[in-house]
Design an enzyme around this catalytic site. Sequence first.
Site, short mmCIF file in Angstrom:
data_model
loop_
_atom_site.label_atom_id
_atom_site.label_comp_id
_atom_site.label_asym_id
_atom_site.label_seq_id
_atom_site.Cartn_x
_atom_site.Cartn_y
_atom_site.Cartn_z
CG ASN A 88 16.47 48.68 -25.25
OD1 ASN A 88 17.46 49.09 -25.85
ND2 ASN A 88 15.51 49.47 -24.79
CE LYS A 99 16.53 50.60 -21.50
NZ LYS A 99 15.74 51.16 -20.42
CG HIS A 151 12.37 52.34 -25.32
ND1 HIS A 151 12.66 53.22 -24.31
CD2 HIS A 151 12.46 51.10 -24.79
CE1 HIS A 151 12.93 52.53 -23.22
NE2 HIS A 151 12.82 51.24 -23.48
CD GLU A 181 15.15 54.45 -21.78
OE1 GLU A 181 15.94 54.06 -22.65
OE2 GLU A 181 14.96 53.84 -20.70
CD GLU A 229 9.79 48.29 -22.70
OE1 GLU A 229 10.54 47.42 -22.25
OE2 GLU A 229 10.22 49.32 -23.24
N GLY A 234 13.75 50.48 -15.56
CA GLY A 234 15.00 50.87 -14.92
C GLY A 234 14.85 51.27 -13.46
P1 PGA Z 1 14.69 47.74 -17.77
O1 PGA Z 1 14.36 48.42 -19.18
O2 PGA Z 1 14.59 46.23 -17.98
O3 PGA Z 1 16.06 48.18 -17.42
O4 PGA Z 1 13.65 48.20 -16.82
C1 PGA Z 1 13.39 47.90 -20.05
C2 PGA Z 1 13.35 48.71 -21.32
O5 PGA Z 1 13.50 49.94 -21.26
O6 PGA Z 1 13.14 48.16 -22.43
#
Ligand code: PGA
Length: 259
Positions: A13, A15, A99, A101, A169, A175
């Site tokens: 992903n 983003k 997701h 976010e 997740e 992150g």
């Molecule tokens: P990350 O993000 O690997 O940077 O923790 C995972 C995601 O949001 O799918």
Amino acid sequence: MELAQRKMIIGGNWKCNGTVQSIKELSENVLNKAEFDSNKVEVVVAPISVHLTSVKALVNPNIQVSCQNMSATGAGAFTGEIAGEQIKDLDIQWVIIGHSERRTLFGEDDSIVAAKVARAQALGLKAMVCVGESLEIREAGTTNDFLKDQLTAFKDSITDWSSIVLAYEPIWAIGTGKTATPEIAESTCAYIRSWVAENVSAEVAQAVRIQYGGSVGAKNAADLISQENIDGFLVGGAALKPDFLSIISAANQFPESQA
Ligand code: PGA
């Protein structure tokens, strides 16, 4: 009875990252160097929508491309939205839905996620549908109840489970560099599978793939992928770096069936 083996699935992903130049470099210098057995591992990367066509043209045919989001509506007077029909029209087979976010920063609630899942199903798009708890919920000990509610919200939108991948997740691990331990990730993915067994069917529970996502990197991928109920990853930060190759390779090297 011999149980069918689940194919692993590694999602990247990206983003809201990338420029015309950087996605070219990432595709050519990283993704196209990936060596894996496509019968065993699927690799799907999700750039921003305006880069979908370029990335599809840049990557080797064994790498699939996904949209990061889609509209709960069809085409029409919905400024700024991207309809599933338009994703399909680009010959893109995959979409990420729900997701964290999208949920926390853009107000996507369970009913919106359910509507998006329904549209993806109606259009025959494959979807990685995300669920995951906050730190507060994890610390309160109510993770499974929370996940049950998230799963219940879109369960009835699904008519074809073979085109659904569930992505677990935990928000506190995204992150942050704080990966869930293999034990936490495994026990939560096992809970998700048991929920599917109880609420859908034992066959679907056996077949559905569950990804773990949240600070997956080159160092922890092998430990996580060896867990029985983890069938792959949804990778954020590390998907933008050569580490993604190590993650793919950890999945590719994992011996035989996880089932
Ligand atoms: P990350 O993000 O690997 O940077 O923790 C995972 C995601 O949001 O799918």
